[in-house]
Design a protein around this motif. Structure first.
Motif, PDB file in Angstrom:
ATOM      1  N   ASN A 172       0.739  -1.164  -0.009  1.00 23.21           N
ATOM      2  CA  ASN A 172       0.057   0.091  -0.098  1.00 23.21           C
ATOM      3  C   ASN A 172       0.841   1.267   0.051  1.00 23.21           C
ATOM      4  O   ASN A 172       1.875   1.303   0.633  1.00 23.21           O
TER       5      ASN A 172
ATOM      6  N   ALA B  26       0.229   5.594   0.191  1.00 20.64           N
ATOM      7  CA  ALA B  26      -0.741   6.557   0.088  1.00 20.64           C
ATOM      8  C   ALA B  26      -0.600   7.753  -0.924  1.00 20.64           C
ATOM      9  O   ALA B  26      -1.297   8.114  -1.100  1.00 20.64           O
TER      10      ALA B  26
ATOM     11  N   THR C 274      -1.818  15.367   7.024  1.00 20.68           N
ATOM     12  CA  THR C 274      -2.096  14.412   8.237  1.00 20.68           C
ATOM     13  C   THR C 274      -1.237  13.118   8.132  1.00 20.68           C
ATOM     14  O   THR C 274      -0.558  12.750   9.251  1.00 20.68           O
ATOM     15  N   ARG C 275      -1.478  12.511   7.027  1.00 15.33           N
ATOM     16  CA  ARG C 275      -0.777  11.283   6.778  1.00 15.33           C
ATOM     17  C   ARG C 275       0.757  11.256   7.088  1.00 15.33           C
ATOM     18  O   ARG C 275       1.329  10.381   7.662  1.00 15.33           O
TER      19      ARG C 275
ATOM     20  N   ASP D  32       1.670  12.128  10.487  1.00 18.91           N
ATOM     21  CA  ASP D  32       1.739  10.962  11.483  1.00 18.91           C
ATOM     22  C   ASP D  32       2.635   9.994  11.307  1.00 18.91           C
ATOM     23  O   ASP D  32       3.530   9.378  12.098  1.00 18.91           O
ATOM     24  N   ALA D  33       3.538   9.838  10.010  1.00 22.30           N
ATOM     25  CA  ALA D  33       4.356   8.861   9.587  1.00 22.30           C
ATOM     26  C   ALA D  33       5.717   9.420  10.073  1.00 22.30           C
ATOM     27  O   ALA D  33       6.521   8.717  10.519  1.00 22.30           O
TER      28      ALA D  33
ATOM     29  N   LEU E  52       5.808   5.984   3.514  1.00 17.96           N
ATOM     30  CA  LEU E  52       4.541   5.861   3.878  1.00 17.96           C
ATOM     31  C   LEU E  52       4.334   4.146   3.595  1.00 17.96           C
ATOM     32  O   LEU E  52       3.444   3.591   4.007  1.00 17.96           O
TER      33      LEU E  52
ATOM     34  N   PRO F 114       2.531   1.888   7.647  1.00 16.41           N
ATOM     35  CA  PRO F 114       1.409   1.987   7.447  1.00 16.41           C
ATOM     36  C   PRO F 114       0.307   2.678   8.318  1.00 16.41           C
ATOM     37  O   PRO F 114       0.641   3.014   9.142  1.00 16.41           O
ATOM     38  N   LEU F 115      -0.605   3.068   7.647  1.00 19.53           N
ATOM     39  CA  LEU F 115      -1.819   3.742   8.176  1.00 19.53           C
ATOM     40  C   LEU F 115      -2.275   3.059   9.555  1.00 19.53           C
ATOM     41  O   LEU F 115      -2.522   1.799   9.304  1.00 19.53           O
ATOM     42  N   ARG F 116      -2.094   3.784  10.671  1.00 22.46           N
ATOM     43  CA  ARG F 116      -2.549   3.029  11.827  1.00 22.46           C
ATOM     44  C   ARG F 116      -4.088   3.235  11.896  1.00 22.46           C
ATOM     45  O   ARG F 116      -4.598   4.400  12.308  1.00 22.46           O
ATOM     46  N   GLU F 117      -4.975   2.460  11.810  1.00 21.00           N
ATOM     47  CA  GLU F 117      -6.266   2.334  11.968  1.00 21.00           C
ATOM     48  C   GLU F 117      -6.811   2.209  13.447  1.00 21.00           C
ATOM     49  O   GLU F 117      -6.301   1.625  14.066  1.00 21.00           O
TER      50      GLU F 117
END
Length: 615
Positions: free
Chosen positions: A41, A43, A130-131, A134-135, A346, A350-353
């Protein structure tokens, strides 16, 4: 050689498994061309795909803009072949009015196209900002603070600026080159051949520019990032550098890095400058020579005089995007490098859900066979620790320096992820908790207290909505309220440039940890910088927390704190040396049952004022 116990062999095995897993995570930070990596993945691609329609719209407007760029050539053709031969003023006026109107339309289309790209850049920043932030935060956290750079945010800015700048227009305009060449073939085949040869030469210069500067610019960007990080690390130690006269040596090391960077940049700039000069010289020369070619063809009656001027204008328009590509190639390379770094970051993080919300925690902490290797450490620091801190209990963690105390409490808070074993809060593993929701129930005072840019009240309120009553209540609970009132502007005192002592920062940090409904409070050396007044306030704070039924974990080297504890954990070399009820552990220590590295002589608080170390 000493034989290893079954327990030690067990944690060594689990640590090895954890190390392999951690190496896999580290490897994921390195870009790869493998199919598995390509399918990971990213982003960036979805964000660019979401903006695809805007780029198509800009390209659609480019179609009409480039068609209207034929107007100057057609206008000159009509002037020479129609107006001058007929001497008709009305024809001249009408042609001029039509050309002026079409130029206004073209200007409007240019403005609309630029606005589309500006809005696209803003949208891209909204999708990725924001992504990326956060990363960057997670990358710094995962490295234990060793990778602390805002470079990815700069990369995002660079990418956005390129996608909304004039350099991108060259990529929109270049595909229309065949149309211009086709029109020049209509003027005369010789004009078309000249256009093809000229485009091929400029394209070759563009490729040469890429090959000649790629490695130097890539290395220069890498060196620039490394030099910036090195300088940031030095600036965090300015007092040590100044006190011990290290500035000349630090400056010399910086200058060495800077000279290497300048050498690479200068070499790349010289090559790019030479190619850009050659490109501009060639384009001006060929535009001039095509007039001579046109004159020759006109003398032979193969074209009209208007075609001579129109062909020269059209050739210049056809070659302009390629010339712009060469001049903006450095920006394109920078944007491409920024894209690669962002994409790698990224992918690696990975995005932390957010998990499903859980009820508010009561405060029971459970550690099961915990093995922890901090970022950058070659071997585990926590080696198979199991214990339970019940709701409302106060656990004091003691031990010599480098025993693993701070690593243990960081693992309790989920800052460090286990190589093996688990950390549970109210029976649920920490990964099952939403960090933002859980944060309001957790208070943490690190060993090195850093207050953030903002007012005292904002720091205590953790930069959320400021509830004045809760801010004052937290300050009073920490015994820091009178001290804050003595500051220049009280709770509104800005901490940017405001010099606070280490003890003042520590006491405000304790108030921050107690703010709101904190049910689990972890204090790492909370009295390391406190005077007697602060020590007394801390003792009262701990007593109040016990009465309120809060779960408290305190790392300490001072004996006065131990009097408040329900249990004491003595750590030696990342393992439990003693653990149990306070009185029993203290009695065991005083009787000398813990020998060798585990032996500890507790000092009273008065003695610890001069030397806070517990020996």
């Amino acid at each position: 050689m000493r034989a290893r116990s079954p327990r030690e062999q067990n944690w060594r095995t689990t640590a090895a498994v954890g190390n392999n897993q951690r190496m896999s995570r580290i490897d994921s930070h390195i870009p790869s061309s493998s199919p598995g990596y390509a399918s990971a993945n990213s982003a960036l691609r979805p964000a660019l795909a979401a903006c695809r329609s805007s780029f198509f719209s800009a390209g659609f407007f480019s179609l009409f803009i480039n068609l209207l760029l034929l107007v100057p050539a057609i206008y000159m053709l009509q002037i020479y072949d129609r107006v001058l031969t007929s001497s008709s003023e009305s024809t001249l006026i009408m042609l001029t009015l039509i050309a002026a109107f079409l130029f206004l339309v073209m200007g409007g289309l240019e403005w609309v196209r630029s606005q589309i790209l500006i809005v696209t850049g803003t949208r891209l920043d909204g999708l990725l900002g924001t992504r990326v932030f956060d990363a960057v935060f997670m990358q710094t956290l995962a490295s234990g603070g060793k990778i602390a750079t805002a470079q990815p945010l700069g990369d995002l800015l660079q990418l956005r600026q390129f996608l909304t700048g004039p350099g991108l227009f060259a990529f929109f305009d270049a595909p229309w080159l065949p149309i211009y060449i086709a029109v020049m073939f209509l003027f005369h085949p010789a004009f078309g051949v000249v256009a093809i040869v000229s485009a091929a030469v400029l394209l070759a210069l563009t490729i040469w520019n890429e090959i000649a500067t790629r490695e130097d610019l890539k290395q220069a960007n890498s060196n620039s990032l490394e030099s910036s990080n090195h300088t940031q690390r030095n600036l965090r130690n300015v007092e040590v550098i100044e006190a011990m006269g290290m500035l000349p040596r630090m400056r010399a090391r910086w200058q060495e890095r800077q000279n290497e960077l300048l050498t690479l940049q200068s070499r790349a700039s010289r090559k790019a400058g030479l190619i850009a000069a050659a490109s501009k010289t060639f384009r001006i020369t060929i535009q001039t020579l095509v007039l001579g070619l046109g004159a020759y063809l006109a003398i032979r009656r193969e074209i009209t005089p208007g075609v001579v001027i129109g062909g020269s204008i059209l050739l210049g328009r056809a070659l302009a995007p390629l010339d712009l590509l060469i001049n903006t190639w450095r920006g394109f390379l920078g944007a491409r490098e920024a894209y690669g770094r962002l994409d790698a970051l990224l992918r690696a993080i990975p995005l932390r859900e957010a998990p499903m919300p859980l009820p508010a925690p009561k405060g029971e902490l459970t550690l099961e066979n915990l093995v922890i290797t901090p970022p950058g450490a070659p071997a585990p620091v926590i080696k198979g620790i199991s214990l339970v801190v019940a709701q409302g209990e106060m656990l004091a963690v003691i031990g010599q320096s480098a025993a693993g105390k701070s690593t243990l409490v960081r693992a309790m808070l989920g800052i460090y992820h286990p190589d093996a074993g688990t950390v549970r809060l109210d029976g649920a593993e920490l990964d099952q908790w939403d960090r933002e929701a859980l944060g309001q129930y957790v208070g943490y005072l690190p060993q090195d207290v850093e207050l953030l840019d903002g007012s005292v009240s904002e720091n205590i309120a953790r930069f959320g909505a400021i509830d004045a009553d809760q801010v004052v209540a937290a300050a009073q609970a920490a015994g820091v309220h009178p001290m804050v009132l003595r500051l220049a502007e009280g709770y509104d005192t800005r901490l940017i440039g405001n010099v606070l002592s280490a003890g003042q920062r520590q006491r405000i940090g304790i108030a921050r940890a107690l703010y709101g409904d904190a049910r689990i409070i972890v204090l790492d050396e909370p009295n390391s910088n406190l005077d007697r007044e602060g020590d007394a306030a801390l003792a009262k704070t701990l007593a109040d927390l016990k009465r309120a039924g809060r779960t408290v974990v305190v790392v300490t080297h001072r004996s006065n704190v131990l009097g408040q504890a329900d249990k004491i954990l003595l750590m030696v070399d990342g393992q439990i040396a003693l653990y149990g009820k306070r009185d029993k552990v203290i009695a065991t220590l005083q009787q000398g049952a813990a020998r060798g590295p585990a032996s500890v002589t507790l000092r009273p608080a008065a003695a610890a004022q001069a030397d806070p170390q517990v020996e």
